[in-house]
Scaffold this motif. Sequence first.
Motif, PDB file in Angstrom:
ATOM      1  N   ASP A  30     -19.494   4.017  32.573  1.00  0.00           N
ATOM      2  CA  ASP A  30     -18.682   5.221  32.365  1.00  0.00           C
ATOM      3  C   ASP A  30     -17.950   5.033  31.038  1.00  0.00           C
ATOM      4  OD1 ASP A  30     -16.945   7.367  32.376  1.00  0.00           O
ATOM      5  OD2 ASP A  30     -16.328   7.090  34.460  1.00  0.00           O
ATOM      6  N   LEU A  31     -18.671   5.282  29.948  1.00  0.00           N
ATOM      7  CA  LEU A  31     -18.132   5.015  28.612  1.00  0.00           C
ATOM      8  C   LEU A  31     -16.911   5.874  28.289  1.00  0.00           C
ATOM      9  CD1 LEU A  31     -21.486   4.521  26.710  1.00  0.00           C
ATOM     10  CD2 LEU A  31     -19.769   2.779  27.217  1.00  0.00           C
ATOM     11  N   ALA A  32     -16.870   7.100  28.796  1.00  0.00           N
ATOM     12  CA  ALA A  32     -15.707   7.953  28.538  1.00  0.00           C
ATOM     13  C   ALA A  32     -14.455   7.342  29.177  1.00  0.00           C
ATOM     14  CB  ALA A  32     -15.954   9.362  29.059  1.00  0.00           C
ATOM     15  N   GLU A  48      -9.771  15.628  18.967  1.00  0.00           N
ATOM     16  CA  GLU A  48     -11.057  15.710  19.671  1.00  0.00           C
ATOM     17  C   GLU A  48     -12.197  15.130  18.820  1.00  0.00           C
ATOM     18  OE1 GLU A  48     -12.044  16.363  22.789  1.00  0.00           O
ATOM     19  OE2 GLU A  48      -9.916  16.489  23.295  1.00  0.00           O
ATOM     20  N   PRO A  49     -12.271  15.469  17.514  1.00  0.00           N
ATOM     21  CA  PRO A  49     -13.327  14.851  16.705  1.00  0.00           C
ATOM     22  C   PRO A  49     -13.208  13.326  16.628  1.00  0.00           C
ATOM     23  CG  PRO A  49     -12.477  16.788  15.583  1.00  0.00           C
ATOM     24  CD  PRO A  49     -11.574  16.523  16.753  1.00  0.00           C
ATOM     25  N   GLN A  50     -11.979  12.801  16.548  1.00  0.00           N
ATOM     26  CA  GLN A  50     -11.788  11.347  16.525  1.00  0.00           C
ATOM     27  C   GLN A  50     -12.239  10.724  17.845  1.00  0.00           C
ATOM     28  OE1 GLN A  50      -7.601  11.171  15.523  1.00  0.00           O
ATOM     29  NE2 GLN A  50      -8.073  10.108  13.590  1.00  0.00           N
ATOM     30  N   ARG A  51     -11.897  11.378  18.959  1.00  0.00           N
ATOM     31  CA  ARG A  51     -12.316  10.872  20.269  1.00  0.00           C
ATOM     32  C   ARG A  51     -13.834  10.814  20.355  1.00  0.00           C
ATOM     33  NH1 ARG A  51      -8.441  14.437  24.261  1.00  0.00           N
ATOM     34  NH2 ARG A  51      -6.470  13.515  23.604  1.00  0.00           N
ATOM     35  N   ALA A  52     -14.492  11.858  19.896  1.00  0.00           N
ATOM     36  CA  ALA A  52     -15.962  11.904  19.941  1.00  0.00           C
ATOM     37  C   ALA A  52     -16.556  10.791  19.069  1.00  0.00           C
ATOM     38  CB  ALA A  52     -16.464  13.275  19.493  1.00  0.00           C
ATOM     39  N   ARG A  53     -16.038  10.623  17.858  1.00  0.00           N
ATOM     40  CA  ARG A  53     -16.517   9.562  16.968  1.00  0.00           C
ATOM     41  C   ARG A  53     -16.220   8.184  17.556  1.00  0.00           C
ATOM     42  NH1 ARG A  53     -13.349  10.217  12.230  1.00  0.00           N
ATOM     43  NH2 ARG A  53     -14.300   8.296  11.505  1.00  0.00           N
ATOM     44  N   PHE A  54     -15.024   8.033  18.142  1.00  0.00           N
ATOM     45  CA  PHE A  54     -14.650   6.770  18.762  1.00  0.00           C
ATOM     46  C   PHE A  54     -15.631   6.414  19.878  1.00  0.00           C
ATOM     47  CE2 PHE A  54     -12.373   4.465  22.142  1.00  0.00           C
ATOM     48  CZ  PHE A  54     -12.032   3.317  21.457  1.00  0.00           C
ATOM     49  N   LEU A  55     -15.972   7.378  20.712  1.00  0.00           N
ATOM     50  CA  LEU A  55     -16.889   7.134  21.822  1.00  0.00           C
ATOM     51  C   LEU A  55     -18.268   6.701  21.324  1.00  0.00           C
ATOM     52  CD1 LEU A  55     -17.196   7.145  24.865  1.00  0.00           C
ATOM     53  CD2 LEU A  55     -17.701   9.569  24.754  1.00  0.00           C
ATOM     54  N   VAL A  56     -18.778   7.387  20.304  1.00  0.00           N
ATOM     55  CA  VAL A  56     -20.082   7.030  19.735  1.00  0.00           C
ATOM     56  C   VAL A  56     -20.026   5.639  19.099  1.00  0.00           C
ATOM     57  CG1 VAL A  56     -21.738   7.617  17.904  1.00  0.00           C
ATOM     58  CG2 VAL A  56     -20.840   9.409  19.399  1.00  0.00           C
ATOM     59  N   ALA A  57     -18.962   5.361  18.343  1.00  0.00           N
ATOM     60  CA  ALA A  57     -18.828   4.063  17.674  1.00  0.00           C
ATOM     61  C   ALA A  57     -18.623   2.939  18.687  1.00  0.00           C
ATOM     62  CB  ALA A  57     -17.676   4.100  16.671  1.00  0.00           C
ATOM     63  N   ARG A 154     -13.049   4.079  12.058  1.00  0.00           N
ATOM     64  CA  ARG A 154     -13.861   3.671  10.902  1.00  0.00           C
ATOM     65  C   ARG A 154     -14.347   2.224  11.034  1.00  0.00           C
ATOM     66  NH1 ARG A 154      -9.865   6.509   7.733  1.00  0.00           N
ATOM     67  NH2 ARG A 154      -9.045   4.488   7.109  1.00  0.00           N
ATOM     68  N   GLU A 155     -13.471   1.333  11.532  1.00  0.00           N
ATOM     69  CA  GLU A 155     -13.856  -0.070  11.722  1.00  0.00           C
ATOM     70  C   GLU A 155     -14.980  -0.192  12.751  1.00  0.00           C
ATOM     71  OE1 GLU A 155     -14.246  -4.173  11.794  1.00  0.00           O
ATOM     72  OE2 GLU A 155     -13.387  -2.885  10.267  1.00  0.00           O
ATOM     73  N   LEU A 156     -14.889   0.517  13.862  1.00  0.00           N
ATOM     74  CA  LEU A 156     -15.950   0.462  14.871  1.00  0.00           C
ATOM     75  C   LEU A 156     -17.246   1.043  14.336  1.00  0.00           C
ATOM     76  CD1 LEU A 156     -14.046   1.388  18.151  1.00  0.00           C
ATOM     77  CD2 LEU A 156     -14.918  -0.846  17.470  1.00  0.00           C
ATOM     78  N   GLU A 157     -17.151   2.111  13.550  1.00  0.00           N
ATOM     79  CA  GLU A 157     -18.355   2.682  12.936  1.00  0.00           C
ATOM     80  C   GLU A 157     -19.009   1.669  11.985  1.00  0.00           C
ATOM     81  OE1 GLU A 157     -17.227   7.444  13.020  1.00  0.00           O
ATOM     82  OE2 GLU A 157     -16.565   6.244  11.313  1.00  0.00           O
ATOM     83  N   ALA A 158     -18.168   0.930  11.255  1.00  0.00           N
ATOM     84  CA  ALA A 158     -18.698  -0.099  10.346  1.00  0.00           C
ATOM     85  C   ALA A 158     -19.341  -1.237  11.132  1.00  0.00           C
ATOM     86  CB  ALA A 158     -17.575  -0.621   9.444  1.00  0.00           C
ATOM     87  N   ARG A 159     -18.703  -1.675  12.212  1.00  0.00           N
ATOM     88  CA  ARG A 159     -19.275  -2.742  13.049  1.00  0.00           C
ATOM     89  C   ARG A 159     -20.638  -2.322  13.608  1.00  0.00           C
ATOM     90  NH1 ARG A 159     -14.407  -4.594  17.124  1.00  0.00           N
ATOM     91  NH2 ARG A 159     -12.869  -5.058  15.510  1.00  0.00           N
ATOM     92  N   ALA A 160     -20.701  -1.079  14.020  1.00  0.00           N
ATOM     93  CA  ALA A 160     -21.943  -0.584  14.630  1.00  0.00           C
ATOM     94  C   ALA A 160     -23.083  -0.521  13.632  1.00  0.00           C
ATOM     95  CB  ALA A 160     -21.708   0.788  15.246  1.00  0.00           C
ATOM     96  N   SER A 161     -22.758  -0.326  12.350  1.00  0.00           N
ATOM     97  CA  SER A 161     -23.815  -0.177  11.350  1.00  0.00           C
ATOM     98  C   SER A 161     -24.222  -1.517  10.708  1.00  0.00           C
ATOM     99  CB  SER A 161     -23.371   0.806  10.257  1.00  0.00           C
ATOM    100  OG  SER A 161     -22.291   0.275   9.525  1.00  0.00           O
ATOM    101  N   ARG A 162     -23.536  -2.593  11.011  1.00  0.00           N
ATOM    102  CA  ARG A 162     -23.860  -3.908  10.431  1.00  0.00           C
ATOM    103  C   ARG A 162     -25.132  -4.468  10.997  1.00  0.00           C
ATOM    104  NH1 ARG A 162     -17.915  -5.987  11.224  1.00  0.00           N
ATOM    105  NH2 ARG A 162     -16.936  -4.723   9.666  1.00  0.00           N
TER     106      ARG A 162
END
Length: 162
Positions: A30-32, A48-57, A154-162
Amino acid sequence: MTSQLADIARTKSGPSRDAAVREVLRNSFDLAHIARVALGGYWSQASEPQRARFLVALEAAEARAYGDRLAKLATSDVTIDKVDARPNGVSMVKAVFTQANGETTRIEWEVHDDGRGARIADLKVAGISMSQIKRSEFNFYIQGNGGQVEPLVRELEARASR
């Protein structure tokens, strides 16, 4: 799910392993709920956009992290000790991972059923809640970055793309 993860560990590596683990996360966790718990009070501060990005990241970063830990699972046996079903729809699944060298680790899953089927809401390893560890880590990061959620996203998005 554990046998599915063990199969992934034995047969996949790199990006294909991360993608397979991500699918398991989507279907079994249950990722949400995990995201809301991990952000704590900052969840309501986030747009809401930050929450959505946070969930994906968070999903991508966790898939990478779990993927890296799967090597141990490939050579481990998992024994479910007990399932405690509670009246509030939450079940606690207690298990033991036994590695090839005989070393054991106690694992406990907190499972919720919100109408989409049973999903893991928290994972405790040796009694330590992974959600609470993430919450502490994320709160520390946010506080160190002016109390704003965006740097963490942004940090989680960067971690995910490494």
